[in-house]
Design a protein around this motif. Structure first.
Motif, short mmCIF file in Angstrom:
data_model
loop_
_atom_site.label_atom_id
_atom_site.label_comp_id
_atom_site.label_asym_id
_atom_site.label_seq_id
_atom_site.Cartn_x
_atom_site.Cartn_y
_atom_site.Cartn_z
N VAL A 235 -13.86 -91.87 50.69
CA VAL A 235 -15.14 -92.49 51.06
C VAL A 235 -16.24 -91.43 51.17
CG1 VAL A 235 -16.33 -93.66 52.98
CG2 VAL A 235 -14.15 -94.54 52.14
N PRO B 45 -18.89 -88.63 47.16
CA PRO B 45 -19.73 -89.54 46.35
C PRO B 45 -19.29 -89.66 44.91
CG PRO B 45 -20.95 -87.54 47.00
CD PRO B 45 -19.63 -87.46 47.69
N THR C 217 -12.63 -97.82 47.41
CA THR C 217 -13.50 -96.88 48.13
C THR C 217 -14.89 -97.47 48.27
OG1 THR C 217 -12.22 -95.16 47.02
CG2 THR C 217 -14.19 -94.45 48.18
N ASN C 218 -15.38 -98.07 47.18
CA ASN C 218 -16.70 -98.71 47.25
C ASN C 218 -16.70 -99.85 48.27
OD1 ASN C 218 -17.98 -97.11 45.40
ND2 ASN C 218 -17.47 -98.40 43.65
N ARG D 169 -17.01 -98.37 51.70
CA ARG D 169 -18.40 -97.91 51.94
C ARG D 169 -19.30 -99.10 52.26
NH1 ARG D 169 -17.83 -94.58 46.87
NH2 ARG D 169 -17.17 -92.53 47.57
N GLN D 170 -19.13 -100.18 51.48
CA GLN D 170 -19.97 -101.36 51.66
C GLN D 170 -19.71 -102.03 53.02
OE1 GLN D 170 -22.51 -102.22 49.66
NE2 GLN D 170 -22.95 -103.66 51.32
N LYS E 85 -21.33 -100.02 55.71
CA LYS E 85 -22.78 -100.23 55.70
C LYS E 85 -23.13 -101.58 56.35
CE LYS E 85 -26.41 -99.93 52.23
NZ LYS E 85 -26.65 -99.91 50.78
N GLN F 18 -12.66 -97.18 61.62
CA GLN F 18 -13.97 -97.81 61.78
C GLN F 18 -13.92 -98.68 63.03
OE1 GLN F 18 -16.98 -97.88 59.53
NE2 GLN F 18 -17.65 -98.55 61.57
#
Ligand SMILES: C[S@@+](CC[C@H](N)C(=O)[O-])C[C@H]1O[C@@H](n2cnc3c(N)ncnc32)[C@H](O)[C@@H]1O
Length: 212
Positions: A167, A170, A177-178, A181-182, A185, A205
């Motif tokens: 994660v 970049p 992984t995306n 990240r999403q 966010k 998290q």
């Protein structure tokens, strides 16, 4: 990772001393091809369940019961863990771990099924803690369901939130992984939540639903 950070991580993960119940559940996990929570996350789950005085917990991804035993050990005496897994062999192993840990049968509700089908059937605002540790692809839906399930002040925890270090890099654009990240966010910008990402284990998290 810098040598200092690696040393801190190794030290932290090496601190918890697990009993035979957890060690046997870890063995059964590996036999079934399941990755249990790390020792550091296992200890954190007990502390967070105890600190939040959780009486009603939902777990997605029972595995062979390592995380469930840790949650149950932190939860109150008359609390109930609702744990969901799509694999009946994993659920059987999880039940074995709860029994070995001396957890009375009425403190666990094991549900066999896909989380996306089961979570919508659970009651709104009825849970103190939701722990997500299953497939990454389903996470956006599970996280959304978790916010619905949590009481005000309730806590959402997502295991493996750093996806083994990917994660933070970049250059890695893998789907899982995306997704992580999403989801991070979404939680950070969610008006009903306060959140933090801890670099314990493979990332934990955390988010708490603000009392409304
Ligand atoms: C990483 S393991 C969970 C490990 C467990 N939390 C522990 O620490 O002992 C992930 C589990 O999620 C389950 N799983 C995967 N996809 C699922 C889905 N869509 N719905 C429910 N369970 C799922 C797998 O069968 C597996 O047991």
């Amino acid at each position: 990772m810098s040598t200092e950070k690696q040393a801190n991580w190794t030290y932290t993960e090496g601190l918890p001393v697990e009993d035979d119940v957890l060690l046997r559940a870890r063995d059964r996990s590996y036999e079934l091809g399941v990755t249990p929570v790390s020792t550091g996350i296992a200890a954190a789950l007990t502390v967070l369940a105890a600190g939040s005085k959780a009486m009603t917990v939902v777990e997605v991804g029972s595995g062979a019961g390592v995380s469930g035993v840790c949650l149950l050990r932190g939860m109150g005496q008359h609390s109930v863990l609702t744990t969901i897994d799509s694999d009946v062999d994993h659920l059987r192993a999880a039940r074995e771990a709860y029994t070995e840990a001396g957890i009375p049968g009425n403190r666990t509700r094991t549900i066999s099924g896909r989380a996306a089908d089961v979570l919508p059937r659970l009651t709104d605002a009825a849970y103190d803690l939701v722990f997500l540790d299953a497939d990454k692809a389903g996470l956006p839906v599970y996280a959304e369901q978790a916010v619905r399930l949590l009481k005000g002040g309730g806590m959402l925890l997502i295991n493996d939130a750093l996806d083994g270090g990917k994660v933070a890099d970049p250059a890695v654009r893998e789907a899982s992984t995306n997704t992580l990240r999403q989801v991070g966010k979404t939680l950070r910008s969610h008006e009903q939540l306060v959140s933090a990402l801890l670099p314990a284990g493979n990332g934990l998290q955390m988010a708490v639903k603000i009392l409304s």
